[in-house]
Write an enzyme that holds these catalytic residues in place. Sequence first.
Site, PDB file in Angstrom:
ATOM      1  N   THR A   1       0.812  -1.222   0.000  1.00 36.19           N
ATOM      2  CA  THR A   1       0.000   0.000   0.000  1.00 36.19           C
ATOM      3  C   THR A   1       0.841   1.265   0.000  1.00 36.19           C
ATOM      4  O   THR A   1       0.479   2.268  -0.624  1.00 36.19           O
ATOM      5  CB  THR A   1      -0.915   0.014   1.253  1.00 36.19           C
ATOM      6  OG1 THR A   1      -1.766  -1.119   1.186  1.00 36.19           O
ATOM      7  CG2 THR A   1      -1.764   1.262   1.323  1.00 36.19           C
TER       8      THR A   1
ATOM      9  N   ASP B   1       1.324  -6.363  -4.643  1.00 39.24           N
ATOM     10  CA  ASP B   1       0.556  -6.475  -3.406  1.00 39.24           C
ATOM     11  C   ASP B   1       1.170  -7.677  -2.678  1.00 39.24           C
ATOM     12  O   ASP B   1       1.449  -8.700  -3.298  1.00 39.24           O
ATOM     13  CB  ASP B   1      -0.916  -6.743  -3.753  1.00 39.24           C
ATOM     14  CG  ASP B   1      -1.812  -6.733  -2.531  1.00 39.24           C
ATOM     15  OD1 ASP B   1      -2.707  -5.883  -2.477  1.00 39.24           O
ATOM     16  OD2 ASP B   1      -1.620  -7.600  -1.644  1.00 39.24           O
TER      17      ASP B   1
HETATM   18  N1  ASP Z   1      -2.765  -5.493   0.377  1.00 38.98           N
HETATM   19  C1  ASP Z   1      -1.663  -4.678   0.806  1.00 38.98           C
HETATM   20  C2  ASP Z   1      -0.401  -5.502   0.748  1.00 38.98           C
HETATM   21  O1  ASP Z   1      -0.159  -6.297   1.618  1.00 38.98           O
HETATM   22  C3  ASP Z   1      -1.903  -4.164   2.172  1.00 38.98           C
HETATM   23  C4  ASP Z   1      -0.836  -3.239   2.708  1.00 38.98           C
HETATM   24  O2  ASP Z   1       0.222  -3.051   2.175  1.00 38.98           O
HETATM   25  O3  ASP Z   1      -1.100  -2.673   3.773  1.00 38.98           O
HETATM   26  O4  ASP Z   1       0.360  -5.360  -0.174  1.00 38.98           O
END
Ligand code: ASP
Length: 345
Positions: free
Chosen positions: A17, A60
Amino acid sequence: MTRTHRPHILIIYTGGTIGMIENPVTRTLQPFDFTHLIDNVPKIKMLEYRIDNIQFTPIDSSDMDPDGWRDIAMAIADNYDSYDGFVVLHGTDTMAYTASALSFMLAHLDKPVIITGSQLPIGEVRTDGEENLITALQIAAATDSRGNPMVQEVAILFENYLWRGNRSTKMSADNFNAFKSNNYPKLAKIGLGIHFTEENLRRPNERRPLHINTNMDRAVMFIELHPGMTQPILHHLLSTPGIKGIVLRSYGAGNAPTSPWFLDEIRRTVESGVVIVNVTQCVNGGVHAGRYESGETLTRCGVISGRDMTSEAAITKLMYLFGLGLSPAAVKSRFDVNLCGEVTL
Ligand code: ASP
C-alpha cells in the site's frame, strides 16, 4: 568506536500500500513505482544519509512467495558489506511471513533489516507511510554506545513500535498500529524519540560472516481446527499428496479433540513421516502440551510443540528446515532449537 561516515542505507522496494495509487477507473489501489513513492517524501533529504535503492516489480504482498523472499535475501547479501542497514518496503498483509522467512534465511545477521509499509498510500494526505519510512531509515542508521548497529536482526517498524520480525503478527486491517508481537516485548517505542529497549534486542552469540540459505520447501500447510471437523475432512487434509510438514492450529494451550478417530488420523500421519507442529490459535501465550489431557494426547501421537511461536514463524521455519534437505527426524529436533529469537525455550 563511532561511525565516521554518513549512514549508508539501502532501501529495497517490493510494493504494498505504501507505494500504491488509485486506479481512476476501478477505484482500487494498485502497486506503483518507487520514484512516485520517494517523490512524496521530500523530508528524506533532511536525514543527510546516503540512500540507494533497489526496486523490484511492485506487488501487493498477497502475491509475495518464497521466490520473493529469496530475491530480498539475495539483495541484502549481495550488498551486505557496502551498507550500514537495510529498509525493506513491503505490503502489510504478508509482512510477518516475510520477516520470519528472512530471519531464518539470513544467518549470523549483525546489521539492521527493518521492514515497514503503511496502511494508507504515501500520496494520501493522512498517510502513515511517510512517518514509517523516515523512522525505519533512522532505526536502520542507529548505533549503540559502542558504535555498533543498534538493531542486528530482522525487525518490523510500524507506527509506534519496533517488533522482532519473527515474533510479529498483523493484528489490524484498519489501525495505524497494525502489528504486534504478542509473546515478545517491543524492541523500541516510537514517540517523540526512538526509545530502544536494549535488553530485548538480539545480539549474535559469535561474530560470523553472513550466511544465506534461500531454499524454502513449499510442501507445508496449515490445518486450522474447529469444533465439528469431520473425519473425512481431516483425513483429506492430512493425506495431501507430497506434504512434509503441517502446522496444526490448535485450541488454547495446544489442545485438540481426544476422540480415537482424530488421534488415529494424527498418529498415522506422523508415522508416515510428516512433521506436525502444534501452534495455538490464541494470539497470546503458547502451547503447554502437558497442561491438559487434550494436549498431552497430541504429544503422545508424535506431534511436536511450537511453544510460543507465531504461526508465521512456525510455517516458515518448517519451509526453511525442509529446504536444508533435512530428514523428518532432523527437522523435528532442529525445530526445537531457538534459531534466531523466534521461540522461548
Ligand atoms: N494489500 C496490501 C499488501 O499487503 C496491504 C498493505 O500493504 O497494507 O500489499
